[in-house]
Design an enzyme around this catalytic site. Structure first.
Site, PDB file in Angstrom:
ATOM      1  N   ASP A  46      -4.347  -3.999 -18.336  1.00 15.86           N
ATOM      2  CA  ASP A  46      -3.374  -2.918 -18.571  1.00 15.86           C
ATOM      3  C   ASP A  46      -3.579  -2.254 -19.927  1.00 15.86           C
ATOM      4  O   ASP A  46      -2.676  -1.595 -20.449  1.00 15.86           O
ATOM      5  CB  ASP A  46      -1.927  -3.440 -18.462  1.00 15.86           C
ATOM      6  CG  ASP A  46      -1.593  -3.955 -17.079  1.00 15.86           C
ATOM      7  OD1 ASP A  46      -2.131  -3.407 -16.099  1.00 15.86           O
ATOM      8  OD2 ASP A  46      -0.808  -4.910 -16.974  1.00 15.86           O
ATOM      9  N   LEU A  86      -4.039  -6.901  -7.226  1.00 16.32           N
ATOM     10  CA  LEU A  86      -3.690  -8.022  -8.091  1.00 16.32           C
ATOM     11  C   LEU A  86      -4.899  -8.808  -8.589  1.00 16.32           C
ATOM     12  O   LEU A  86      -4.750  -9.701  -9.425  1.00 16.32           O
ATOM     13  CB  LEU A  86      -2.728  -8.970  -7.364  1.00 16.32           C
ATOM     14  CG  LEU A  86      -1.400  -8.362  -6.926  1.00 16.32           C
ATOM     15  CD1 LEU A  86      -0.523  -9.410  -6.272  1.00 16.32           C
ATOM     16  CD2 LEU A  86      -0.674  -7.710  -8.108  1.00 16.32           C
ATOM     17  N   GLU A  97       6.185   6.214  -9.608  1.00 20.92           N
ATOM     18  CA  GLU A  97       4.827   5.852  -9.198  1.00 20.92           C
ATOM     19  C   GLU A  97       4.208   6.844  -8.219  1.00 20.92           C
ATOM     20  O   GLU A  97       3.102   7.347  -8.444  1.00 20.92           O
ATOM     21  CB  GLU A  97       4.802   4.446  -8.606  1.00 20.92           C
ATOM     22  CG  GLU A  97       5.083   3.347  -9.616  1.00 20.92           C
ATOM     23  CD  GLU A  97       4.890   1.959  -9.026  1.00 20.92           C
ATOM     24  OE1 GLU A  97       3.815   1.702  -8.443  1.00 20.92           O
ATOM     25  OE2 GLU A  97       5.821   1.138  -9.130  1.00 20.92           O
ATOM     26  N   ASN A 145      -5.916   2.792 -12.559  1.00 26.68           N
ATOM     27  CA  ASN A 145      -4.869   1.838 -12.181  1.00 26.68           C
ATOM     28  C   ASN A 145      -3.486   2.452 -12.371  1.00 26.68           C
ATOM     29  O   ASN A 145      -3.287   3.281 -13.265  1.00 26.68           O
ATOM     30  CB  ASN A 145      -4.966   0.571 -13.030  1.00 26.68           C
ATOM     31  CG  ASN A 145      -3.959  -0.495 -12.602  1.00 26.68           C
ATOM     32  OD1 ASN A 145      -3.888  -0.862 -11.436  1.00 26.68           O
ATOM     33  ND2 ASN A 145      -3.168  -0.984 -13.546  1.00 26.68           N
ATOM     34  N   ASN A 184       1.667   3.140  -2.577  1.00 28.63           N
ATOM     35  CA  ASN A 184       1.025   4.125  -3.464  1.00 28.63           C
ATOM     36  C   ASN A 184      -0.200   4.729  -2.798  1.00 28.63           C
ATOM     37  O   ASN A 184      -0.454   5.934  -2.921  1.00 28.63           O
ATOM     38  CB  ASN A 184       0.642   3.469  -4.796  1.00 28.63           C
ATOM     39  CG  ASN A 184       1.790   3.454  -5.785  1.00 28.63           C
ATOM     40  OD1 ASN A 184       2.492   4.429  -5.952  1.00 28.63           O
ATOM     41  ND2 ASN A 184       1.981   2.317  -6.445  1.00 28.63           N
ATOM     42  N   GLY A 244       0.778  -1.236   0.000  1.00 27.57           N
ATOM     43  CA  GLY A 244       0.000   0.000   0.000  1.00 27.57           C
ATOM     44  C   GLY A 244       0.805   1.279   0.000  1.00 27.57           C
ATOM     45  O   GLY A 244       0.318   2.315   0.457  1.00 27.57           O
ATOM     46  N   HIS A 250       0.501   1.235 -13.064  1.00 32.97           N
ATOM     47  CA  HIS A 250       1.287   0.086 -13.510  1.00 32.97           C
ATOM     48  C   HIS A 250       2.767   0.469 -13.523  1.00 32.97           C
ATOM     49  O   HIS A 250       3.117   1.551 -14.010  1.00 32.97           O
ATOM     50  CB  HIS A 250       0.837  -0.341 -14.908  1.00 32.97           C
ATOM     51  CG  HIS A 250       1.534  -1.561 -15.408  1.00 32.97           C
ATOM     52  ND1 HIS A 250       1.224  -2.825 -14.957  1.00 32.97           N
ATOM     53  CD2 HIS A 250       2.550  -1.711 -16.301  1.00 32.97           C
ATOM     54  CE1 HIS A 250       2.005  -3.704 -15.565  1.00 32.97           C
ATOM     55  NE2 HIS A 250       2.825  -3.061 -16.375  1.00 32.97           N
TER      56      HIS A 250
END
Length: 211
Positions: free
Chosen positions: A153, A93, A183, A110, A16, A14, A112
């Site tokens: 994605d 995930l 990120e 999202n 991000n 966690g 990535h």
């Protein structure tokens, strides 16, 4: 400005999500965190939610007899109950069902850990991404924030941020650099702009996507 309401989908540490929570605490992002939803009972993100005083729930496949379809139906019901402005997949995930994607559309965001469309799709998550980047001999890598589509994605890209791959990098070293340099700041910048209505989609095209 009305505060946008956020829900976080998580599976692991966690970090991000924490970057977003910190930006909300500092006033950089004007938003309210409704709930943290984890696919994993052991995710440290749940501890982060507890420390931040945010409600948290777990929807693990094992809780539904290993049935992903049942898990997704329960998740859809929970998201409909919450009705957030944005649902942030921050290290999630699980694979969302088409029903969830169709219901929430451009509310699903999202992040990535690669420069899509490279190194995206089934199997490209976590350290697997960084191993593949190193194996391919890439000189530059980074992160991508995108809307969630039916293809893994493959949704509309909102913004990307890059960093250099250094000679002798291990997958772990590269992962940390991408997290720290790409990120976290990228996700904060995108969520900030989304919450300020600076990023919108019209006729399937992105408008207002400033760097």
């Amino acid at each position: 400005m009305t505060k946008k309401k956020l829900v976080y989908l998580v599976s692991g540490g966690g970090t991000n999500m924490q970057a977003i929570l910190d930006a909300i605490d500092s006033g950089e992002i004007i938003a309210e965190s409704l709930e943290v939803i984890s696919s994993n009972h052991e995710a440290y993100a749940l501890e982060r939610a507890k420390k931040a005083g945010i409600a948290a729930k777990v929807f693990a496949r094992a809780d539904f007899g290993g049935n992903a379809e049942m898990r997704n139906r329960a998740l859809l019901s929970e998201l409909k109950r919450l009705m957030p402005d944005y649902i942030l997949l921050v290290g999630y995930l699980g694979i969302l069902s088409d029903e969830i994607i169709d219901e929430f559309g451009y509310k699903l965001i999202n992040i990535h850990p690669a420069l899509l469309p490279k190194f995206g799709g089934s199997g490209f998550y976590g350290l697997n991404v960084h191993r593949a980047v190193l194996k391919a001999g890439e000189k530059v890598t980074g992160a991508t924030v995108h809307f969630v589509g039916r293809e893994i994605d493959g949704g509309l890209i909102i913004r990307q941020k890059s960093t250099f791959v250094k000679e002798g990098d291990t997958p772990e070293e590269l992962q940390k650099r991408v997290l720290d340099e790409c990120e976290h700041p990228l996700l904060v910048s995108v969520v900030k702009d989304l919450c300020e209505d600076k990023i919108k989609v019209k006729d399937g095209k992105l408008i207002g996507n400033r760097a």
